[in-house]
Design a protein around this motif. Sequence first.
Motif, PDB file in Angstrom:
ATOM      1  N   LEU A   1      36.091  33.993 -57.441  1.00 28.60           N
ATOM      2  CA  LEU A   1      37.345  33.246 -57.511  1.00 28.60           C
ATOM      3  C   LEU A   1      37.357  32.218 -58.639  1.00 28.60           C
ATOM      4  N   ALA A   2      36.315  32.220 -59.473  1.00 25.95           N
ATOM      5  CA  ALA A   2      36.202  31.232 -60.560  1.00 25.95           C
ATOM      6  C   ALA A   2      36.324  29.813 -59.996  1.00 25.95           C
ATOM      7  N   LEU A   3      35.666  29.570 -58.855  1.00 28.89           N
ATOM      8  CA  LEU A   3      35.756  28.258 -58.212  1.00 28.89           C
ATOM      9  C   LEU A   3      34.850  27.236 -58.903  1.00 28.89           C
ATOM     10  N   THR A   4      35.252  26.007 -58.785  1.00 26.69           N
ATOM     11  CA  THR A   4      34.503  24.869 -59.308  1.00 26.69           C
ATOM     12  C   THR A   4      34.065  24.039 -58.102  1.00 26.69           C
ATOM     13  N   TYR A   5      32.905  23.383 -58.216  1.00 25.79           N
ATOM     14  CA  TYR A   5      32.402  22.636 -57.050  1.00 25.79           C
ATOM     15  C   TYR A   5      31.940  21.240 -57.429  1.00 25.79           C
ATOM     16  N   LEU A   6      32.224  20.299 -56.539  1.00 25.42           N
ATOM     17  CA  LEU A   6      31.510  19.019 -56.526  1.00 25.42           C
ATOM     18  C   LEU A   6      30.663  19.074 -55.260  1.00 25.42           C
ATOM     19  N   PHE A   7      29.353  19.187 -55.452  1.00 30.75           N
ATOM     20  CA  PHE A   7      28.455  19.490 -54.350  1.00 30.75           C
ATOM     21  C   PHE A   7      27.667  18.238 -53.982  1.00 30.75           C
ATOM     22  N   ILE A   8      28.018  17.638 -52.850  1.00 31.38           N
ATOM     23  CA  ILE A   8      27.406  16.377 -52.450  1.00 31.38           C
ATOM     24  C   ILE A   8      26.249  16.661 -51.497  1.00 31.38           C
ATOM     25  N   SER A   9      25.067  16.139 -51.825  1.00 31.36           N
ATOM     26  CA  SER A   9      23.917  16.414 -50.956  1.00 31.36           C
ATOM     27  C   SER A   9      22.839  15.349 -51.154  1.00 31.36           C
ATOM     28  N   HIS A  10      22.090  15.106 -50.074  1.00 32.76           N
ATOM     29  CA  HIS A  10      20.914  14.252 -50.226  1.00 32.76           C
ATOM     30  C   HIS A  10      19.699  15.123 -50.527  1.00 32.76           C
ATOM     31  N   ASP A  11      19.900  16.452 -50.554  1.00 36.20           N
ATOM     32  CA  ASP A  11      18.795  17.396 -50.650  1.00 36.20           C
ATOM     33  C   ASP A  11      18.697  17.944 -52.077  1.00 36.20           C
ATOM     34  N   LEU A  12      17.721  17.442 -52.826  1.00 36.97           N
ATOM     35  CA  LEU A  12      17.594  17.863 -54.221  1.00 36.97           C
ATOM     36  C   LEU A  12      17.195  19.337 -54.347  1.00 36.97           C
TER      37      LEU A  12
END
Length: 339
Positions: free
Chosen positions: A219-230
């Motif tokens: 889908l040609a999606l873009t993400y802002l991926f929030i995580s405490h897990d590197l």
Amino acid sequence: MSGTTPPIIELRAVDKRFGQLPPPGPLGRLARSLGWSRPAAVTHAVDGVSLSVAPGEVVGLVGESGCGKSTLGRIAAGLLAPSSGTVLVDGKSRERLTRDEERAARLRVQMVFQDPFGSLNPRLRVSRIVGEAALFHGLTDAPGQDDYVCAQLERAGLDPALRHRYPHQFSGGQRQRIGIARALAVNPALLVCDEAVAALDVSIQAQILNLFMDLRDRLALTYLFISHDLGVIEHVCDRVVVMYLGRVVESAPVDELFARPHHPYTQALLREIPRIDARRARFTPLAGEIASPLDPPSGCHFHPRCPLAFERCRTEVPQLRGIAIHHQSACHLDAGAAA
Ligand code: SF4
């Protein structure tokens, strides 16, 4: 990023404060002079953050809990308004959008939450949870809604035959897929995933991460991926932004950040990842607790925990500056680094 295509989302010098500010005007001044008003208890959750996400990018936002990354994600998704600063969607300031543009901008950026059960209405069947917003916004009509919902569920890897069930009848991984189907149902360009796999078993985490990456390609999606897990961030992201107590302290492409972490806080976070690789097998917990955003340390917020802190760190806020191509860090030790 194309020179002419603006970022899908761009935050410029965004601040977010929560809590009671002192009463304004002459009455407030009088009350304060007579000692009748209590000092304001203000949490400075986000402090002057600038960040952009270009079309097709997967940007990771990392930091310990309480660093402001979830608040920043909600601001990016339009669920919270910043106290100051500017949010641009496709190059246009949110404040200047017409009502129709504002509605379109809200659909462009959707959020997937950590707790799929908490974010799904337990009294609604999945068909309604997934199809309601699409129907409201005219992406499908009533006769076509059932087929539309089935297509969204299939895209998220769920059997459409289950669409008449309620959220409690699904496993945690399936509920997260329902949350993803609901987000995709309004054709977003960007998903803000807030600890979207943190509550899942490791094997289910891998399945959901693979789904995110598959959807990115399809889908040609873009993400802002929030995580405490590197470990998760390293697996899925192109670029990483590291936050500490409301501020960005380092930003770099993912390979660069993991190969050459520059900021003492990032270095400490990376040492915390247990590695099978013998060269990085040490597990060194970060010393001390993150300070309260109600009363953050002066100067560099990290100075009480930083092994390299010196006098200037206690009084002066370090600015984010370029230390290599596409690599920025906010530390007084970088003052002589090349921009
Ligand atoms: Fe450590 Fe000072 Fe750099 Fe902050 S500015 S990370 S306290 S050396």
